[in-house]
Scaffold this active site. Structure first.
Site, mmCIF file in Angstrom:
data_model
loop_
_atom_site.group_PDB
_atom_site.id
_atom_site.type_symbol
_atom_site.label_atom_id
_atom_site.label_comp_id
_atom_site.label_asym_id
_atom_site.label_seq_id
_atom_site.Cartn_x
_atom_site.Cartn_y
_atom_site.Cartn_z
ATOM 1 N N CYS A 71 14.422 -56.781 48.922
ATOM 2 C CA CYS A 71 15.123 -55.791 49.754
ATOM 3 C C CYS A 71 16.613 -55.929 49.478
ATOM 4 O O CYS A 71 17.208 -56.968 49.799
ATOM 5 C CB CYS A 71 14.817 -56.036 51.234
ATOM 6 S SG CYS A 71 15.627 -54.832 52.307
ATOM 7 N N HIS B 269 9.115 -48.009 42.678
ATOM 8 C CA HIS B 269 9.898 -46.817 43.043
ATOM 9 C C HIS B 269 9.518 -45.648 42.144
ATOM 10 O O HIS B 269 9.156 -45.852 40.966
ATOM 11 C CB HIS B 269 11.395 -47.093 42.896
ATOM 12 C CG HIS B 269 11.922 -48.110 43.853
ATOM 13 N ND1 HIS B 269 12.401 -47.802 45.100
ATOM 14 C CD2 HIS B 269 11.975 -49.473 43.769
ATOM 15 C CE1 HIS B 269 12.757 -48.908 45.729
ATOM 16 N NE2 HIS B 269 12.497 -49.939 44.948
ATOM 17 N N GLU C 176 10.594 -44.800 52.346
ATOM 18 C CA GLU C 176 10.237 -46.165 51.970
ATOM 19 C C GLU C 176 8.782 -46.481 52.257
ATOM 20 O O GLU C 176 8.240 -46.124 53.317
ATOM 21 C CB GLU C 176 11.109 -47.174 52.734
ATOM 22 C CG GLU C 176 12.485 -47.344 52.166
ATOM 23 C CD GLU C 176 13.107 -48.657 52.588
ATOM 24 O OE1 GLU C 176 12.374 -49.642 52.779
ATOM 25 O OE2 GLU C 176 14.336 -48.690 52.737
ATOM 26 N N CYS D 243 18.375 -47.571 50.962
ATOM 27 C CA CYS D 243 17.422 -48.473 50.300
ATOM 28 C C CYS D 243 18.129 -49.054 49.079
ATOM 29 O O CYS D 243 18.445 -48.313 48.135
ATOM 30 C CB CYS D 243 16.179 -47.680 49.886
ATOM 31 S SG CYS D 243 14.949 -48.648 49.012
ATOM 32 N N GLY E 251 16.088 -49.069 46.019
ATOM 33 C CA GLY E 251 15.932 -47.654 45.657
ATOM 34 C C GLY E 251 17.156 -47.113 44.943
ATOM 35 O O GLY E 251 17.055 -46.394 43.948
HETATM 36 N N1 LIG Z 1 10.158 -50.768 51.658
HETATM 37 C C1 LIG Z 1 10.413 -51.627 50.501
HETATM 38 C C2 LIG Z 1 11.145 -52.918 50.925
HETATM 39 C C3 LIG Z 1 12.542 -52.640 51.463
HETATM 40 C C4 LIG Z 1 13.438 -52.078 50.420
HETATM 41 C C5 LIG Z 1 14.757 -51.497 50.899
HETATM 42 N N2 LIG Z 1 14.997 -51.482 52.318
HETATM 43 C C6 LIG Z 1 15.921 -52.112 50.154
HETATM 44 O O1 LIG Z 1 17.033 -52.179 50.697
HETATM 45 O O2 LIG Z 1 15.715 -52.470 48.958
HETATM 46 C C7 LIG Z 1 9.066 -52.018 49.864
HETATM 47 O O3 LIG Z 1 8.070 -52.173 50.586
HETATM 48 O O4 LIG Z 1 9.061 -52.184 48.641
#
Ligand SMILES: N[C@H](CCC[C@H](N)C(=O)O)C(=O)O
Length: 285
Positions: free
Chosen positions: A79, A170, A219, A228, A231
């Site tokens: 994250c 992604h 997400e 994100c 992301g």
């Molecule tokens: N939902 C993402 C994790 C959080 C990613 C995002 N909040 C960031 O800042 O990279 C997943 O399950 O791969």
């Protein structure tokens, strides 16, 4: 080891991507299954409220370790926004005096470079690792070495996108007028698409110039978030692979901006802010 009746937490946000942070000395023993705790702590009515839960603790392989959980209780491998907040938490809560910290995550060991202003952490640069573009490794159910600007069938429509993993999956889709997108209706069609066996985080982008991209994100496990970090990195990589942008660009997200660079060493670097909102104690029900 059982959970304590009361839990001390810190609420933090990285350009609006907000998580509840809890320090556990040893991340392996305190919880048999952190998912119920993540769901409760993230609940904006009955818990603290956030896009998920981040557990921080000691590591045998790096200075510290983090485990992050989406608000549906699923564990993410990495994250980006949380890693910046972890750096700030560790320095400002007295766990370290270092401004260059190694952090063990499920997707590998990352390096955090803290930038201080008046002995407070103003911004953090994170080495987000090398992007993975082979579909089988993202993972995507598709052949070949890359999945760049290729079509997938979504609800009867052909949508072009690019698959990239930053330790988590992604799919980057270029669209017009992303502000008008009905993400709650559209996002899950990608998240649960049969092409993505571990689900997927989906970014919808407008390329504004070779140095600026606007994005929204649905997400995996959390729905639409204001930002994100992984992301934003996947967006930069996808834009370079499609020759839309230079290898360094500003990504404009609903919650703020991140500067992302895919450097000559092949590593993607993310720079952005981190903020502590409040700390508190909560009775576990
Ligand atoms: N939902 C993402 C994790 C959080 C990613 C995002 N909040 C960031 O800042 O990279 C997943 O399950 O791969």
């Amino acid at each position: 080891m059982r959970l304590p009746q009361k839990l001390t937490f810190t609420k933090m946000e990285g350009i609006g991507n907000d998580y509840v942070y809890v320090w556990f000395e040893d991340l392996d023993t305190p919880l048999t299954d952190p998912a119920p705790l993540a769901i409760f702590m993230s609940d904006r009515n009955y818990g603290v409220g956030g896009d998920g839960l981040v557990l921080i603790g000691k590591s045998k392989k790096a200075d510290f370790r983090m485990r992050m959980f989406n608000n549906d209780g699923s564990e993410g491998n990495m994250c980006g926004n949380a890693s910046r907040c972890v750096g700030k938490f560790l320095y400002e809560h007295g766990h370290t005096g270092k401004t260059n910290i190694t952090l063990e995550t499920k997707s590998g060991i990352r390096t955090l470079e803290l930038t201080l202003e008046n002995n407070k952490v103003a911004s953090v640069t994170v080495d987000m690792g090398r992007p993975i573009v082979k579909p089988a490794d993202i993972p995507m159910k598709a052949d070949g070495e890359t999945f760049i600007n290729q079509e997938i069938l979504v609800n009867g429509s052909c949508i072009k996108g690019t698959g990239v993993s930053m330790g988590n999956p992604h799919f980057v889709v270029t669209m017009h007028d992303i502000a008008s997108l009905d993400l709650p209706a559209f996002g899950p069609l990608f998240e649960y698409h049969e092409l993505f066996p571990e689900r997927v985080n989906t970014e919808f982008i407008e390329v504004l110039s070779r140095q600026k991209v606007r994005m929204r994100v649905w997400e995996r496990g959390s729905g639409e978030t204001l930002a994100c970090g992984t992301g934003a990195c996947a967006v930069l990589v996808a834009c370079v692979l499609n020759n839309y942008t230079d290898k360094k660009a500003t990504i404009e997200l609903r919650g703020g901006e991140l500067v992302i660079e895919w450097a000559e060493d092949g590593i993607v670097y993310m720079t952005g802010p981190a903020r502590e909102v409040f700390s508190g104690e909560i009775e576990l029900i």
